[in-house]
Design an enzyme around this catalytic site. Sequence first.
Site, PDB file in Angstrom:
ATOM      1  N   LEU A 259       0.766  -1.049   0.148  1.00 39.41           N
ATOM      2  CA  LEU A 259      -0.093  -0.158   0.046  1.00 39.41           C
ATOM      3  C   LEU A 259       0.849   1.238  -0.035  1.00 39.41           C
ATOM      4  CD1 LEU A 259      -2.707  -0.933   2.331  1.00 39.41           C
ATOM      5  CD2 LEU A 259      -2.678  -1.205   0.000  1.00 39.41           C
ATOM      6  N   SER A 260       0.834   1.950  -0.974  1.00 37.80           N
ATOM      7  CA  SER A 260       1.856   3.020  -1.212  1.00 37.80           C
ATOM      8  C   SER A 260       1.280   4.248  -0.417  1.00 37.80           C
ATOM      9  CB  SER A 260       1.673   3.557  -2.915  1.00 37.80           C
ATOM     10  OG  SER A 260       2.244   4.916  -2.895  1.00 37.80           O
ATOM     11  N   LYS A 261       2.153   5.087   0.161  1.00 38.57           N
ATOM     12  CA  LYS A 261       1.701   6.183   1.026  1.00 38.57           C
ATOM     13  C   LYS A 261       1.951   7.621   0.266  1.00 38.57           C
ATOM     14  CE  LYS A 261       2.385   3.770   5.447  1.00 38.57           C
ATOM     15  NZ  LYS A 261       3.138   2.600   4.855  1.00 38.57           N
ATOM     16  N   ARG A 262       2.704   7.294  -0.888  1.00 39.89           N
ATOM     17  CA  ARG A 262       2.856   8.663  -1.731  1.00 39.89           C
ATOM     18  C   ARG A 262       1.866   9.220  -1.896  1.00 39.89           C
ATOM     19  NH1 ARG A 262       5.922   6.018  -6.349  1.00 39.89           N
ATOM     20  NH2 ARG A 262       4.729   4.346  -5.577  1.00 39.89           N
ATOM     21  N   LYS A 263       1.584  10.658  -1.708  1.00 43.08           N
ATOM     22  CA  LYS A 263       0.378  11.326  -1.944  1.00 43.08           C
ATOM     23  C   LYS A 263       0.697  12.304  -3.340  1.00 43.08           C
ATOM     24  CE  LYS A 263      -2.999  11.741   0.806  1.00 43.08           C
ATOM     25  NZ  LYS A 263      -3.176  10.337   0.665  1.00 43.08           N
TER      26      LYS A 263
END
Length: 503
Positions: A259-263
């Site tokens: 699950l990517s956390k990049r916004k």
Amino acid sequence: MGMSDNRPVRVRMAPSPTGYFHLGSARTALFNWLFARHTGGKFILRVEDTDRTRYVPDSLQDIVDSLGWLGLDYDEGPGVGGDCGPYFQSERLPIYHEWSDWLIRAGHAYRCYCSEERLDALRREQAARKDEALGYDRHCRYLTAAQRSEHEAAGGPSVVRFAMPTEGQTSFTDVLRKLKPWENSQVRDPVLIKSDGFPTYHFANVIDDHFMAITHILRGDEWISSVPLHVNLYRAFGWEMPIYAHVPLILDPSGVGKLSKRKKRAAGDEELLTFVREYREAGYLPEAMFNFLAIMGWSYSPDTDLFTREQAIAKFDIADINPAAGALPMSKLDWMNGHYIRQLAAADLTERIAPFWSQESGIPLEQLHADPALPIVVPLIQERIKTLAEGWDLVDFAFVAEINYEPTMLIAKGLNAAQTLAALKSLHRVLAELPFDEAVLDPALRNLAGELGLKVGQLFGILRVATTGKAVAPPLFGSLLALGRERVLARCTRAEELLRALS
Ligand code: GLU
């Protein structure tokens, strides 16, 4: 394609709800969908939710939302229904039990009573011996009837295993690649039904593909190694096999499942985002995403990468999928997205970009929509943005009461503060008098530049900074119209004060 199979085409997407909808899954779904639409067949969504330990509650909603966003409508599945339901594997347990019993009766499967301890010990032994054919030693396959009854009477846990042929080879045809045959001895009697009564992926997948009358299986190539078992299951049942086409993964496997956390993406970042929802949040249009995903491994034409859904449907053929295709860079998507943004009617773009601007500015969406400046500024930036997440910093001046800027920015190149102030006062006068209309203002201000002995660029530059606070802003007259005369004049007055303080 010239498939020998003449059953009506039925393809499926069979996600396990274990995380958000991955870009690679979306591409596979897209190919299935295109094939179904091209052939007039059916596209089915089946939820492979038998692994309770990896179940992520909101992932199915994410998958359904992402398919919907991309416009990949399914003909049968959750929320849609169909003749081959239920479409959740967790609701199909009686079907799996019926057919595993059938296999046991036919001698193709058997109950295995081996304990976890025994299996662990077996694995350790095999590892120590560097045994190549790791796997179950088929201990329970050869139990006598008496031994079997004893285990049954004891009532302990058991699994159902498939009795794989112990010798010979299994091969199958993949439309997209040549594959070497597998040695049957390498596939050691896999589990079909786990001790909790749930089927394994392999078993449920084969049963469902059969009873859902799936004709073509188009999926990621990480599943190739499970096909030899599936082939033997089809043979044991005496069922017709589907046609296989395994497509390559498009992403760096390190990104899979995380699950990517990049916004927000850094500019120039070529690495693909992982989940479909991230693209939506980053301001990509579904039209661009559709087109981009389609060219990852398929080519519409050697002359162009841009095409509509209808064009893709008309031309799509499984046989044209490139089995060696890798990922495309984000810059390609940015370019495509810019193209599709420019194609939108201004009202449509306004509708789509407003939520992004609302989020960025903190201005409530309804307020933004009610602002008369909105429909004026959107066309001004349409040519300049590549995603819906852009543009606000170019137009914010039209939505705020006050603009802040460094006063020296007002001073035109080659002029001093006093000369700039004089020019601005003339501008102010003209803008106060004339009708607020580009067709009138444009020639009048050009004329004024001549009268003042200034270059048009100098004069327009002063006015641009005074009214927008930016040296680089959308086209000047559109910006003035978005502000309206009153605000333009007030901002001129304010700029004159600033210049007076400088001169
Ligand atoms: N449930 C599998 C997945 O998550 C399905 C694979 C297949 O298409 O057979 O990808």
